[in-house]
Design an enzyme around this catalytic site. Structure first.
Site, PDB file in Angstrom:
ATOM      1  N   ARG A  53      42.517  65.342  54.947  1.00 34.61           N
ATOM      2  CA  ARG A  53      41.227  65.753  54.424  1.00 34.61           C
ATOM      3  C   ARG A  53      40.783  66.989  55.185  1.00 34.61           C
ATOM      4  O   ARG A  53      41.461  67.427  56.099  1.00 34.61           O
ATOM      5  CB  ARG A  53      40.191  64.623  54.440  1.00 34.61           C
ATOM      6  CG  ARG A  53      40.392  63.496  55.399  1.00 34.61           C
ATOM      7  CD  ARG A  53      39.902  63.688  56.817  1.00 34.61           C
ATOM      8  NE  ARG A  53      38.716  64.482  56.907  1.00 34.61           N
ATOM      9  CZ  ARG A  53      38.498  65.328  57.872  1.00 34.61           C
ATOM     10  NH1 ARG A  53      39.386  65.488  58.850  1.00 34.61           N
ATOM     11  NH2 ARG A  53      37.404  66.035  57.927  1.00 34.61           N
ATOM     12  N   ALA A  55      38.862  70.866  54.157  1.00 32.03           N
ATOM     13  CA  ALA A  55      39.210  71.865  53.137  1.00 32.03           C
ATOM     14  C   ALA A  55      40.546  72.594  53.391  1.00 32.03           C
ATOM     15  O   ALA A  55      41.415  72.623  52.514  1.00 32.03           O
ATOM     16  CB  ALA A  55      38.061  72.853  52.996  1.00 32.03           C
ATOM     17  N   ARG A  90      40.882  66.326  44.392  1.00 35.83           N
ATOM     18  CA  ARG A  90      39.519  66.362  44.941  1.00 35.83           C
ATOM     19  C   ARG A  90      38.831  67.621  44.418  1.00 35.83           C
ATOM     20  O   ARG A  90      39.433  68.699  44.421  1.00 35.83           O
ATOM     21  CB  ARG A  90      39.534  66.348  46.489  1.00 35.83           C
ATOM     22  CG  ARG A  90      40.042  65.024  47.056  1.00 35.83           C
ATOM     23  CD  ARG A  90      39.751  64.878  48.523  1.00 35.83           C
ATOM     24  NE  ARG A  90      38.349  64.642  48.771  1.00 35.83           N
ATOM     25  CZ  ARG A  90      37.797  64.664  49.991  1.00 35.83           C
ATOM     26  NH1 ARG A  90      38.534  64.913  51.052  1.00 35.83           N
ATOM     27  NH2 ARG A  90      36.506  64.431  50.154  1.00 35.83           N
ATOM     28  N   ASP A 245      33.277  73.280  52.878  1.00 39.71           N
ATOM     29  CA  ASP A 245      34.364  73.032  51.922  1.00 39.71           C
ATOM     30  C   ASP A 245      34.428  74.103  50.843  1.00 39.71           C
ATOM     31  O   ASP A 245      35.456  74.277  50.188  1.00 39.71           O
ATOM     32  CB  ASP A 245      34.189  71.659  51.276  1.00 39.71           C
ATOM     33  CG  ASP A 245      34.391  70.590  52.342  1.00 39.71           C
ATOM     34  OD1 ASP A 245      33.435  70.311  53.077  1.00 39.71           O
ATOM     35  OD2 ASP A 245      35.518  70.097  52.457  1.00 39.71           O
TER      36      ASP A 245
HETATM   37  O1  MRU Z   1      35.596  64.656  52.819  1.00 40.51           O
HETATM   38  P1  MRU Z   1      36.290  65.448  53.892  1.00 40.51           P
HETATM   39  O2  MRU Z   1      36.544  64.679  55.128  1.00 40.51           O
HETATM   40  O3  MRU Z   1      37.517  66.152  53.350  1.00 40.51           O
HETATM   41  O4  MRU Z   1      35.225  66.563  54.243  1.00 40.51           O
HETATM   42  C1  MRU Z   1      35.516  67.508  55.240  1.00 40.51           C
HETATM   43  C2  MRU Z   1      34.363  68.364  55.574  1.00 40.51           C
HETATM   44  O5  MRU Z   1      33.312  68.285  54.980  1.00 40.51           O
HETATM   45  C3  MRU Z   1      34.582  69.437  56.593  1.00 40.51           C
HETATM   46  O6  MRU Z   1      33.421  69.671  57.306  1.00 40.51           O
HETATM   47  C4  MRU Z   1      35.019  70.706  55.858  1.00 40.51           C
HETATM   48  O7  MRU Z   1      36.188  70.496  55.139  1.00 40.51           O
HETATM   49  C5  MRU Z   1      35.179  71.870  56.724  1.00 40.51           C
HETATM   50  S1  MRU Z   1      36.419  71.592  57.916  1.00 40.51           S
HETATM   51  C6  MRU Z   1      37.378  72.815  58.236  1.00 40.51           C
END
Ligand code: MRU
Length: 369
Positions: A53, A55, A90, A245
């Protein structure tokens, strides 16, 4: 980064030269387990169930997922199907679309027998670029941290940074985005202390960010998601740094649910609120983040149940709501650019606005602008 002294990335090519290994993030922090992805469907599943997970890592996994698909069948139909399947895993993080478009555009123009080899090369390029980008983000962000630290009274003992979710090396290929700044500030001698939002419902802060920070020896405290406002009112937060993201062209930033409320509290308390992001997280086609970015809604069970280690050391899931309750699980929110003090990118620091972003990425101005 290192796990028990051994350097790891969050995704890497298996020793057999074609399968792909990942860290199963659903098992952290209680167990460190790696998993091998052998098919495109394995990669799609790993993204959907959040074994990977964050981004940038979602983008990198999709890139390797496409390579796995072409390793099995490099024909046009399979290429298209793999792109569609991976894209549907996603909806919010734009790095997924970015990686698939970058690869798909080139690969569909190649003869089928050349596609798999090139796909693996491109996936490796995406991963290596991500590492370099995140290191550069940390360097630029660290300058801002140092500046703010230098302005604190001489008797200040710590520089307190609040972060939300996990924007560390686990969310990227290495270094992280927001945590890259924190790692590099710490390594440069700034006495950083981190307030780690637990980040309900999946607790990426409590589980993953806390695990990463402990491994790097960075002082931190996990706090409940609603504590940030109180801490800011009492001068206990010097700065907020989060990841994102998807960042819209106008500088609106989409991140894990609850980020917006932290930005509001930061604005009300004059606490600088910065967002760290790699270039591929900018959606140049998205003019207005608040009204345009698709917000993932996940299974309500993530709200009604919590997983954790019981007294016997076993990980189990328990229900915290009444039987049959109705719950909604919005996974992300969008913080309007006006609440963001600045953006840390690999090219430098800019204002959260279209002109700020275009100042760093002039190639996105388009013809005639
Ligand atoms: O749902 P996730 O765990 O994939 O969400 C991740 C986040 O919201 C992070 O803060 C985002 O991807 C930025 S990280 C480089």
């Amino acid at each position: 980064m290192k796990v028990n002294g051994k350097p790891y990335r969050s995704i890497w090519l298996n020793n057999n030269g074609w399968a792909v290994d990942i860290i199963d993030q659903t098992r952290l922090p209680h167990e460190f387990v790696t998993r091998t992805l052998e098919t495109m469907q394995d990669a799609a599943q790993a993204i959907s169930v959040m074994q990977v997970r964050g981004a940038p890592l979602i983008g990198a996994t999709a890139a390797y997922g496409l390579a796995l698909a072409l390793h099995a069948d490099a024909g046009d139909t399979n290429l298209r199907w793999a792109c569609e399947t991976l894209l549907a895993t996603r909806p919010t993080a734009v790095n997924l679309r970015w990686a698939l478009q970058r690869m798909g555009f080139e690969l569909e123009r190649l003869p089928a027998d050349m596609r798999a080899k090139r796909a693996y090369q491109m996936a490796a390029e995406i991963c290596n670029e991500d590492v370099d980008i995140n290191h550069a983000i940390g360097q630029h962000g660290m300058d801002v941290v140092r500046n703010l630290w230098d302005k604190k009274p001489p008797d200040a003992e710590t520089f307190n940074i609040l972060t939300h979710c996990n924007a560390g090396w686990l969310a990227t290929v290495d270094w992280g985005t927001a945590l890259s700044v924190i790692y590099q500030a710490h390594d440069d001698g700034i006495p950083v202390h981190v307030w780690v939002d637990e980040t309900r419902p999946r607790n990426q802060g409590a589980a993953l960010t806390a695990w990463e920070l402990a491994a790097h020896g960075i002082p931190h405290d996990v706090i409940v998601d609603n504590a940030g406002g109180h801490l800011m009112q009492h001068g206990l937060v010097d700065m907020c740094i989060t990841g994102t993201d998807r960042t819209a062209r106008n500088g609106d930033v989409c991140n894990k649910i609850g980020t917006y409320l932290k930005a509001l509290a930061a604005f009300d308390n004059d606490v600088p609120f910065y967002v760290a992001l790699p270039g591929p997280t900018i959606d140049w086609q998205m003019a207005d983040g608040v009204n345009g970015i698709p917000i993932e809604q996940r299974d309500s069970r993530e709200v009604t149940h919590v997983a954790g280690k019981n007294n016997d050391g076993q990980v189990e899931s328990v229900q915290i709501t009444p039987d049959g309750v109705s719950a909604r699980n919005y996974a992300f929110d969008v913080t309007p650019a006006r609440l963001v003090t600045g953006l840390f990118t690999e090219r430098g620091v800019c204002e959260a606005s279209e002109s700020g972003l275009l100042g760093l990425y002039p190639e996105q101005k388009g013809p005639g602008k």
